[in-house]
Motif scaffolding. Structure first.
Motif, short mmCIF file in Angstrom:
data_model
loop_
_atom_site.label_atom_id
_atom_site.label_comp_id
_atom_site.label_asym_id
_atom_site.label_seq_id
_atom_site.Cartn_x
_atom_site.Cartn_y
_atom_site.Cartn_z
N VAL A 108 0.84 -1.19 0.00
CA VAL A 108 0.00 0.00 0.00
C VAL A 108 0.88 1.25 0.00
O VAL A 108 0.55 2.25 -0.63
CB VAL A 108 -0.96 -0.01 1.22
N GLU A 109 2.02 1.17 0.65
CA GLU A 109 2.94 2.30 0.67
C GLU A 109 3.45 2.63 -0.73
O GLU A 109 3.59 3.79 -1.10
CB GLU A 109 4.11 2.04 1.62
N THR A 110 3.76 1.58 -1.50
CA THR A 110 4.21 1.80 -2.88
C THR A 110 3.10 2.42 -3.70
O THR A 110 3.34 3.36 -4.46
CB THR A 110 4.67 0.47 -3.51
N TRP A 111 1.87 1.89 -3.56
CA TRP A 111 0.74 2.47 -4.28
C TRP A 111 0.57 3.94 -3.90
O TRP A 111 0.37 4.81 -4.76
CB TRP A 111 -0.55 1.70 -3.98
N ALA A 112 0.68 4.24 -2.59
CA ALA A 112 0.54 5.62 -2.12
C ALA A 112 1.64 6.50 -2.69
O ALA A 112 1.40 7.66 -3.04
CB ALA A 112 0.56 5.66 -0.59
N SER A 113 2.83 5.95 -2.83
CA SER A 113 3.94 6.70 -3.40
C SER A 113 3.69 7.03 -4.87
O SER A 113 3.94 8.15 -5.32
CB SER A 113 5.22 5.89 -3.25
N VAL A 114 3.16 6.06 -5.62
CA VAL A 114 2.81 6.29 -7.02
C VAL A 114 1.71 7.35 -7.10
O VAL A 114 1.79 8.29 -7.90
CB VAL A 114 2.34 4.97 -7.69
N HIS A 115 0.70 7.21 -6.25
CA HIS A 115 -0.42 8.17 -6.23
C HIS A 115 0.09 9.58 -5.95
O HIS A 115 -0.27 10.53 -6.64
CB HIS A 115 -1.43 7.74 -5.16
N GLU A 116 0.94 9.70 -4.94
CA GLU A 116 1.43 11.03 -4.56
C GLU A 116 2.31 11.63 -5.65
O GLU A 116 2.25 12.82 -5.93
CB GLU A 116 2.19 10.99 -3.24
N ARG A 117 3.13 10.81 -6.28
CA ARG A 117 3.98 11.31 -7.37
C ARG A 117 3.11 11.84 -8.51
O ARG A 117 3.40 12.90 -9.07
CB ARG A 117 4.89 10.20 -7.88
N LEU A 118 2.05 11.12 -8.83
CA LEU A 118 1.12 11.60 -9.87
C LEU A 118 0.43 12.88 -9.44
O LEU A 118 0.38 13.86 -10.19
CB LEU A 118 0.06 10.53 -10.17
N TYR A 119 -0.12 12.86 -8.24
CA TYR A 119 -0.93 13.98 -7.73
C TYR A 119 -0.11 15.25 -7.52
O TYR A 119 -0.55 16.34 -7.87
CB TYR A 119 -1.62 13.57 -6.43
N GLN A 120 1.07 15.11 -6.93
CA GLN A 120 1.87 16.27 -6.57
C GLN A 120 2.70 16.82 -7.72
O GLN A 120 2.94 18.03 -7.78
CB GLN A 120 2.81 15.93 -5.41
N TYR A 121 3.16 15.95 -8.63
CA TYR A 121 4.14 16.39 -9.61
C TYR A 121 3.70 16.19 -11.06
O TYR A 121 3.64 17.15 -11.82
CB TYR A 121 5.49 15.68 -9.38
N ARG A 122 3.46 14.96 -11.44
CA ARG A 122 3.31 14.65 -12.86
C ARG A 122 2.03 15.21 -13.47
O ARG A 122 2.06 15.82 -14.55
CB ARG A 122 3.36 13.12 -13.07
N LEU A 123 0.89 15.04 -12.81
CA LEU A 123 -0.37 15.53 -13.38
C LEU A 123 -0.45 17.06 -13.37
O LEU A 123 -0.88 17.64 -14.37
CB LEU A 123 -1.57 14.89 -12.68
N PRO A 124 -0.01 17.75 -12.31
CA PRO A 124 0.02 19.22 -12.40
C PRO A 124 0.94 19.71 -13.53
O PRO A 124 0.64 20.69 -14.20
CB PRO A 124 0.55 19.66 -11.03
N GLU A 125 2.05 19.00 -13.75
CA GLU A 125 2.97 19.38 -14.84
C GLU A 125 2.27 19.23 -16.19
O GLU A 125 2.38 20.11 -17.05
CB GLU A 125 4.20 18.48 -14.78
N LEU A 126 1.56 18.12 -16.38
CA LEU A 126 0.84 17.91 -17.64
C LEU A 126 -0.30 18.91 -17.81
O LEU A 126 -0.62 19.32 -18.93
CB LEU A 126 0.29 16.47 -17.72
N ASP A 127 -0.90 19.32 -16.70
CA ASP A 127 -1.95 20.34 -16.75
C ASP A 127 -1.35 21.69 -17.16
O ASP A 127 -1.91 22.40 -17.99
CB ASP A 127 -2.63 20.46 -15.38
N THR A 128 -0.20 22.02 -16.60
CA THR A 128 0.47 23.28 -16.92
C THR A 128 0.85 23.36 -18.39
O THR A 128 0.73 24.41 -19.02
CB THR A 128 1.73 23.46 -16.04
N THR A 129 1.29 22.24 -18.95
CA THR A 129 1.69 22.22 -20.36
C THR A 129 0.50 22.09 -21.30
O THR A 129 0.67 22.15 -22.51
CB THR A 129 2.69 21.08 -20.64
N GLY A 130 -0.71 21.90 -20.74
CA GLY A 130 -1.91 21.84 -21.56
C GLY A 130 -2.22 20.47 -22.14
O GLY A 130 -3.10 20.34 -22.98
N HIS A 131 -1.55 19.43 -21.67
CA HIS A 131 -1.80 18.08 -22.19
C HIS A 131 -3.01 17.42 -21.55
O HIS A 131 -3.63 16.54 -22.15
CB HIS A 131 -0.57 17.20 -21.99
N VAL A 132 -3.33 17.80 -20.32
CA VAL A 132 -4.50 17.27 -19.62
C VAL A 132 -5.14 18.40 -18.83
O VAL A 132 -4.53 19.45 -18.64
CB VAL A 132 -4.15 16.11 -18.63
N GLU A 133 -6.35 18.16 -18.41
CA GLU A 133 -6.99 19.03 -17.43
C GLU A 133 -6.99 18.26 -16.12
O GLU A 133 -7.56 17.17 -16.04
CB GLU A 133 -8.41 19.38 -17.85
#
Length: 169
Positions: free
Chosen positions: A88-113
């Motif tokens: 569960v810790e690994t899953w949480a780590s993946v979730h947090e990496r997506l939530y905190q870094y990768r998805l906001p970055e893709l949102d900023t570049t206009g690839h996703v909302e």
């Protein structure tokens, strides 16, 4: 947001009793689990998450393209980890990496909302907007070509008229 892996609540049967009649529940089959972690723990640098989260934005976008968006961050984490069932810790780590870094970055570049408040990722809207922009820019190009053609015709007509007037004079 669920904030737990989808497989955490999966049970092999409807009953949690084992053959000997004892209650045989474990962390993976118990629903209603609350996961606490020390806020000083930096899950974004966990080595185990790195094996599940794609290095490049192109790879992550291709995963999102295969999903029916909008999706939650939980569902994206589940998709990246599937079929493995890490801790569960690994899953949480993946979730947090997506939530905190990768998805906001893709949102900023206009690839996703990415709606961080609701934990939703939408790729379809961004793709639709891009197609609309391409189609509208194609329409604009056709319009410009038509106007250029008309300008050439008008200019040619004026040139011929001037030559005709010069010959008559």
């Amino acid at each position: 947001m669920r904030l737990t892996p989808s497989w955490l609540f999966a049970t092999p049967s409807d009953s949690s009793e084992s053959e000997d009649g004892s209650d045989d529940t474990d962390a993976e089959t118990v629903s209603g689990v609350t996961i606490y972690r020390d806020p000083s723990t930096d899950l974004s640098t966990s080595g185990s998450a790195a094996e599940f989260v794609p290095d490049s934005n192109t790879e992550l976008l291709s995963v999102l393209d295969e999903m029916e968006t909008p999706v939650t961050v939980d569902e994206v984490a589940d998709e990246l980890i599937h079929p493995a069932r890490p801790s569960v810790e690994t899953w949480a780590s993946v979730h947090e990496r997506l939530y905190q870094y990768r998805l906001p970055e893709l949102d900023t570049t206009g690839h996703v909302e990415f709606d961080a408040e609701q934990g939703l990722v939408d790729r379809r809207t961004v793709q639709t907007d891009a197609v609309t922009r391409r189609e509208s820019s194609g329409f604009e190009l056709q319009r410009m070509l038509r106007l250029a053609g008309l300008a050439v015709l008008v200019t040619s007509g004026l040139a011929i008229a001037l030559v005709g007037v010069a010959l008559l004079v």
